[in-house]
Design a protein around this motif. Sequence first.
Motif, PDB file in Angstrom:
ATOM      1  N   GLN A  60       0.826  -1.197   0.000  1.00 41.29           N
ATOM      2  CA  GLN A  60       0.000   0.000   0.000  1.00 41.29           C
ATOM      3  C   GLN A  60       0.865   1.253   0.000  1.00 41.29           C
ATOM      4  O   GLN A  60       2.052   1.188   0.297  1.00 41.29           O
ATOM      5  CB  GLN A  60      -0.933   0.007   1.205  1.00 41.29           C
ATOM      6  N   GLU A  61       0.267   2.376  -0.345  1.00 38.53           N
ATOM      7  CA  GLU A  61       1.009   3.622  -0.481  1.00 38.53           C
ATOM      8  C   GLU A  61       1.215   4.302   0.872  1.00 38.53           C
ATOM      9  O   GLU A  61       0.564   3.980   1.854  1.00 38.53           O
ATOM     10  CB  GLU A  61       0.255   4.572  -1.421  1.00 38.53           C
ATOM     11  N   GLY A  62       2.156   5.285   0.868  1.00 39.24           N
ATOM     12  CA  GLY A  62       2.323   6.162   2.026  1.00 39.24           C
ATOM     13  C   GLY A  62       3.321   5.719   3.069  1.00 39.24           C
ATOM     14  O   GLY A  62       3.283   6.218   4.197  1.00 39.24           O
ATOM     15  N   GLY A  63       4.198   4.801   2.736  1.00 38.14           N
ATOM     16  CA  GLY A  63       5.172   4.344   3.705  1.00 38.14           C
ATOM     17  C   GLY A  63       6.282   5.348   3.962  1.00 38.14           C
ATOM     18  O   GLY A  63       6.518   6.262   3.165  1.00 38.14           O
ATOM     19  N   GLY A  64       6.983   5.189   5.092  1.00 31.85           N
ATOM     20  CA  GLY A  64       8.098   6.059   5.439  1.00 31.85           C
ATOM     21  C   GLY A  64       9.414   5.296   5.459  1.00 31.85           C
ATOM     22  O   GLY A  64       9.492   4.124   5.085  1.00 31.85           O
TER      23      GLY A  64
END
Length: 280
Positions: free
Chosen positions: A53-57
Amino acid sequence: MDRKFKDKIWTSILYGISLGVVLLLIAFVLYILNEGKHFLDFNFLFGKPKYGQEGGGVGPQLFNSFYMLIITLAISVPIGIGAGVFLSQYAKEGPFVRILRLSIETIASLPSIVVGLFGFLVFVNISGWGFTLLGGALALTLLNLPALARVSENALTEAALQVKESSMALGATKWQTIWKMIIPTAFPGILTGIIITAGRIFGEAAALLYTSGMSSNNKGLFNVMRPAETLAVHIFKLNSEGTVPDAARIAAGAAALLVVMVFIFNMSARLIGRRMMKHR
């Protein structure tokens, strides 16, 4: 065509080539920073990566990079300075010293991927450790020891020319002269070499792929016997596996962060070196 005119032409050509290289470097850095400008976002800097999924750090990878840097410097700096002291103050020209210098030059010329494969053989397989932060730090130590040894030797040799004879003339022993006079005098040069080496350690990837692994599992946060994926390795992983929908965006942000950190290391080396030279 007289000599002065020819000199002006070739000087202009050389200046033009130098300017072209600088502009190319600036364009390259600006492109990376522009593509990864979101790296300043707090959630990106300190958040955990997300898979599928998107939005990782890149929080764990950033921590691993700094932790790897600290462990590597803790191992390599004493050995590098010790080698510099031996080569500059104690070594006498002979077969042993020639072999030692040849070995240092040979290790310095090895590609990092070769050092990584050696680390995989020794620190992963033969030792039975598996992929560990300590194995990565030892591989990076092998990679950076030649540079630290040469920088230390040059700085200590130059410092000895200034203070050695006067110190020993006042009755100090050789070791007292080295410890209390030569090393403090040479410290600005040694520190500059350490900080430049730190920049290389922070940005290294090839040697770590085979030693510290590509996992950012931070169970036992300060445990040096766990796998430790760094920023540079994370960039490689994102671009090679593609398991994250926004892999290109995260890789661009991590690359921009890496460029900024290496720039800070190099600028710090120059500023600290100049400041210490002024206060000597």
